[in-house]
Design an enzyme around this catalytic site. Structure first.
Site, PDB file in Angstrom:
ATOM      1  N   HIS A 262      -4.437   4.801  -0.570  1.00 25.55           N
ATOM      2  CA  HIS A 262      -4.707   4.041  -1.788  1.00 25.55           C
ATOM      3  C   HIS A 262      -3.768   2.861  -1.857  1.00 25.55           C
ATOM      4  CE1 HIS A 262      -5.483   3.097  -5.993  1.00 25.55           C
ATOM      5  NE2 HIS A 262      -6.591   3.795  -5.835  1.00 25.55           N
ATOM      6  N   ASP A 316     -11.910   9.959  -4.237  1.00 22.75           N
ATOM      7  CA  ASP A 316     -13.189  10.110  -3.541  1.00 22.75           C
ATOM      8  C   ASP A 316     -13.234  11.328  -2.632  1.00 22.75           C
ATOM      9  OD1 ASP A 316     -14.573   7.845  -4.562  1.00 22.75           O
ATOM     10  OD2 ASP A 316     -13.232   6.575  -3.395  1.00 22.75           O
TER      11      ASP A 316
HETATM   12  N1  CMC Z   1      -6.690   7.024   7.205  1.00 23.07           N
HETATM   13  C1  CMC Z   1      -5.826   6.699   8.154  1.00 23.07           C
HETATM   14  N2  CMC Z   1      -4.927   5.711   8.074  1.00 23.07           N
HETATM   15  C2  CMC Z   1      -4.914   5.013   6.926  1.00 23.07           C
HETATM   16  C3  CMC Z   1      -5.770   5.314   5.876  1.00 23.07           C
HETATM   17  C4  CMC Z   1      -6.689   6.343   6.035  1.00 23.07           C
HETATM   18  N3  CMC Z   1      -7.566   6.651   5.086  1.00 23.07           N
HETATM   19  N4  CMC Z   1      -5.519   4.463   4.870  1.00 23.07           N
HETATM   20  C5  CMC Z   1      -4.548   3.647   5.280  1.00 23.07           C
HETATM   21  N5  CMC Z   1      -4.172   3.978   6.519  1.00 23.07           N
HETATM   22  C6  CMC Z   1      -3.174   3.314   7.352  1.00 23.07           C
HETATM   23  C7  CMC Z   1      -3.784   2.057   7.961  1.00 23.07           C
HETATM   24  O1  CMC Z   1      -4.427   2.313   9.179  1.00 23.07           O
HETATM   25  C8  CMC Z   1      -2.568   1.169   8.088  1.00 23.07           C
HETATM   26  O2  CMC Z   1      -1.864   1.573   9.230  1.00 23.07           O
HETATM   27  P1  CMC Z   1      -1.029   0.508  10.104  1.00 23.07           P
HETATM   28  O3  CMC Z   1       0.055   0.011   9.190  1.00 23.07           O
HETATM   29  O4  CMC Z   1      -0.531   1.331  11.239  1.00 23.07           O
HETATM   30  O5  CMC Z   1      -1.995  -0.558  10.509  1.00 23.07           O
HETATM   31  C9  CMC Z   1      -1.742   1.532   6.861  1.00 23.07           C
HETATM   32  O6  CMC Z   1      -2.133   2.858   6.507  1.00 23.07           O
HETATM   33  C10 CMC Z   1      -2.014   0.613   5.680  1.00 23.07           C
HETATM   34  O7  CMC Z   1      -3.411   0.600   5.458  1.00 23.07           O
HETATM   35  P2  CMC Z   1      -4.159  -0.544   4.652  1.00 23.07           P
HETATM   36  O8  CMC Z   1      -5.611  -0.340   4.768  1.00 23.07           O
HETATM   37  O9  CMC Z   1      -3.612  -1.882   5.048  1.00 23.07           O
HETATM   38  O10 CMC Z   1      -3.573  -0.256   3.221  1.00 23.07           O
HETATM   39  P3  CMC Z   1      -4.232  -0.644   1.853  1.00 23.07           P
HETATM   40  O11 CMC Z   1      -3.226  -0.508   0.803  1.00 23.07           O
HETATM   41  O12 CMC Z   1      -4.935  -1.943   1.966  1.00 23.07           O
HETATM   42  O13 CMC Z   1      -5.317   0.530   1.812  1.00 23.07           O
HETATM   43  C11 CMC Z   1      -7.290   1.588   1.294  1.00 23.07           C
HETATM   44  C12 CMC Z   1      -5.949   1.067   0.778  1.00 23.07           C
HETATM   45  C13 CMC Z   1      -7.929   2.412   0.200  1.00 23.07           C
HETATM   46  C14 CMC Z   1      -8.195   0.396   1.614  1.00 23.07           C
HETATM   47  C15 CMC Z   1      -7.096   2.442   2.578  1.00 23.07           C
HETATM   48  O14 CMC Z   1      -6.194   3.495   2.346  1.00 23.07           O
HETATM   49  C16 CMC Z   1      -8.413   2.976   3.117  1.00 23.07           C
HETATM   50  O15 CMC Z   1      -9.146   2.239   3.804  1.00 23.07           O
HETATM   51  N6  CMC Z   1      -8.758   4.264   2.829  1.00 23.07           N
HETATM   52  C17 CMC Z   1      -9.999   4.831   3.275  1.00 23.07           C
HETATM   53  C18 CMC Z   1     -11.132   4.425   2.333  1.00 23.07           C
HETATM   54  C19 CMC Z   1     -11.045   5.096   0.976  1.00 23.07           C
HETATM   55  O16 CMC Z   1     -10.860   6.301   0.884  1.00 23.07           O
HETATM   56  N7  CMC Z   1     -11.229   4.304  -0.086  1.00 23.07           N
HETATM   57  C20 CMC Z   1     -11.171   4.808  -1.472  1.00 23.07           C
HETATM   58  C21 CMC Z   1     -10.018   4.230  -2.212  1.00 23.07           C
HETATM   59  S1  CMC Z   1      -9.590   5.038  -3.719  1.00 23.07           S
HETATM   60  C22 CMC Z   1     -10.876   5.095  -4.789  1.00 23.07           C
HETATM   61  C23 CMC Z   1     -11.792   3.937  -4.862  1.00 23.07           C
HETATM   62  O17 CMC Z   1     -11.354   2.803  -4.964  1.00 23.07           O
HETATM   63  O18 CMC Z   1     -12.960   4.185  -4.794  1.00 23.07           O
END
Ligand code: CMC
Length: 379
Positions: A262, A316
């Site tokens: 998140h 989710d």
């Molecule tokens: N599984 C594995 N690694 C992850 C995940 C995950 N679900 N989420 C983040 N990471 C890792 C990512 O690969 C990155 O690693 P590195 O620094 O080595 O490149 C690091 O954590 C930072 O990730 P990011 O995507 O840059 O971080 P963010 O703050 O932009 O991410 C997020 C937030 C929600 C987009 C992301 O965690 C994600 O894509 N999660 C999976 C999709 C998901 O479940 N979305 C629902 C969000 S909550 C409710 C809603 O809004 O609906």
């Protein structure tokens, strides 16, 4: 005003406005609506009451709640033209595309669509919220070749939705589960879809445009679309023995596990904590305990692998098992999120308009300058 721009990719470090609606402490894993803990609301409130709270910054007394509920109930039935339009949507359409189109189409039949007064915006917010269940359920029945069920203005919001969808009144457990999910998803600060709604309303466009924008934004798998992605993942894994190799393989390939991580929470999302406990019983009662147990195992593996990096289950993750256990089709999970989040989107739009400022960030131009215009025949 002096202009001191700095690049903030993804607006990670930008506070775009003040709000009295929801508070998130991402380090401690706290979510409050107007100061009330989400756990307490999920346990004690209803979706109607929670929406009143978000829109009015306080809980209603009994007569205020009765009146607000009556106002919503009075708007359950969309115009006839909308029912006709539902029948013209291709039966293989993705429900989120259908819903976005239908919410946009509601504006065509609302004489107040472009009335910007706070009173009209409140009435339109009620209308969009109240009619959303009929749009989702109507399209679902249409694609399955079933007749529409008429909205019943004597029913509560969650009960009306289930009846419109299935033709039967929900059991008490189902109704409570639906209400809990609606409450947990109702608002969440300036998430991507809420922010998108605010961008639209800040141009002094209209509520229908703002909500339509938000629906398109919620659809993505990094946002609301994640609940459907989680369910597809659980289906793909299929059995307990395959959980570990599946998750580890994905992590090795640096692929994301849906339902984890998140932007704000670096501790566990409190909505996931609540749903986890809640869903266990529901999954057991409905013969879906395997899904719950697979989810639990994924959580354990993820905790060991990436927990220290602040990657935990989000709302989710367990909502997928909840919705599936309730018998909902997977592609209705995100529309259900819409139905709830309209409460937050509309509330934020009404709040933001009280001190409106056009949302218009700048980009850091990194292209060339002073280039010649080259004639077509010379390129
Ligand atoms: N599984 C594995 N690694 C992850 C995940 C995950 N679900 N989420 C983040 N990471 C890792 C990512 O690969 C990155 O690693 P590195 O620094 O080595 O490149 C690091 O954590 C930072 O990730 P990011 O995507 O840059 O971080 P963010 O703050 O932009 O991410 C997020 C937030 C929600 C987009 C992301 O965690 C994600 O894509 N999660 C999976 C999709 C998901 O479940 N979305 C629902 C969000 S909550 C409710 C809603 O809004 O609906």
């Amino acid at each position: 005003m002096t202009f001191a721009p700095s690049l903030d990719l993804g607006l990670v470090n930008t506070i775009a406005a003040e709000s009295k609606m929801s508070f998130i402490d991402g380090t401690k894993g706290v979510l409050e609506y107007v100061g009330i803990d989400i756990d307490s609301l999920a346990r004690n409130s209803t979706f109607e009451e929670t929406t009143y709270l978000l829109w009015n910054s306080r809980l209603p007394n009994q007569s205020e709640l009765d009146e607000f509920t009556r106002q919503i109930q009075a708007e359950y039935d969309p115009p006839n033209e909308i029912w006709d339009l539902i029948k013209r949507i291709p039966t293989d359409a993705v429900p989120m595309h259908a819903l976005r189109t239908l919410v946009s189409a509601l504006s065509l039949f609302d004489p107040e669509a472009d009335d910007p007064s706070p009173e009209a915006n409140h009435r339109k917010s009620i209308r969009i919220l109240a009619q959303c269940p009929a749009l989702i359920a109507g399209y679902d029945r249409h694609r399955k070749g079933k007749d529409f069920v008429e909205p019943d203005s004597s029913l509560g919001f969650a009960e009306n939705f289930v009846t419109l969808l299935t033709g039967d009144k929900p059991t008490e457990t189902m109704q409570k589960a639906m209400d809990v999910c609606l409450i947990l998803h109702a608002d969440h600060g300036f998430n991507a879809s809420t922010f998108a709604a605010l961008v639209t309303i800040s141009t002094l466009s209209d509520m229908y445009s703002a909500v339509t924008t938000a629906i398109g934004t919620l659809k993505g798998p990094l946002h609301g679309g994640a609940n459907e992605a989680v369910m597809h993942m659980l289906k793909e894994i299929g059995e307990m023995d395959k959980v570990e190799p599946f998750i580890k393989g994905k992590l090795e390939r640096k692929e994301k596990i849906m339902g984890f991580g998140h932007r704000v929470y670096k501790a566990i999302d409190p909505r996931a904590t609540y749903l986890k406990t809640f869903t266990k019983q529901l999954a057991e009662d409905t013969g879906n305990l395997d899904l719950y147990e697979m989810s639990n195992k994924i959580e354990t593996i993820m905790k060991a692998a990436v927990g220290a990096r602040g990657i935990h289950p989000n709302v989710d993750f367990y909502s997928a098992t909840t919705y599936y256990s309730l018998g909902l089709d997977i592609d209705l999970f995100t529309p259900l999120f819409v139905m709830s989040r309209i409460s937050g989107w509309a509330g934020h739009c009404m709040e933001y308009l009280q001190h409106n400022s056009l949302i218009r960030p700048r980009c850091d131009y990194v292209g060339p300058h002073e280039m010649p215009y080259v004639a077509m025949e010379e390129r």
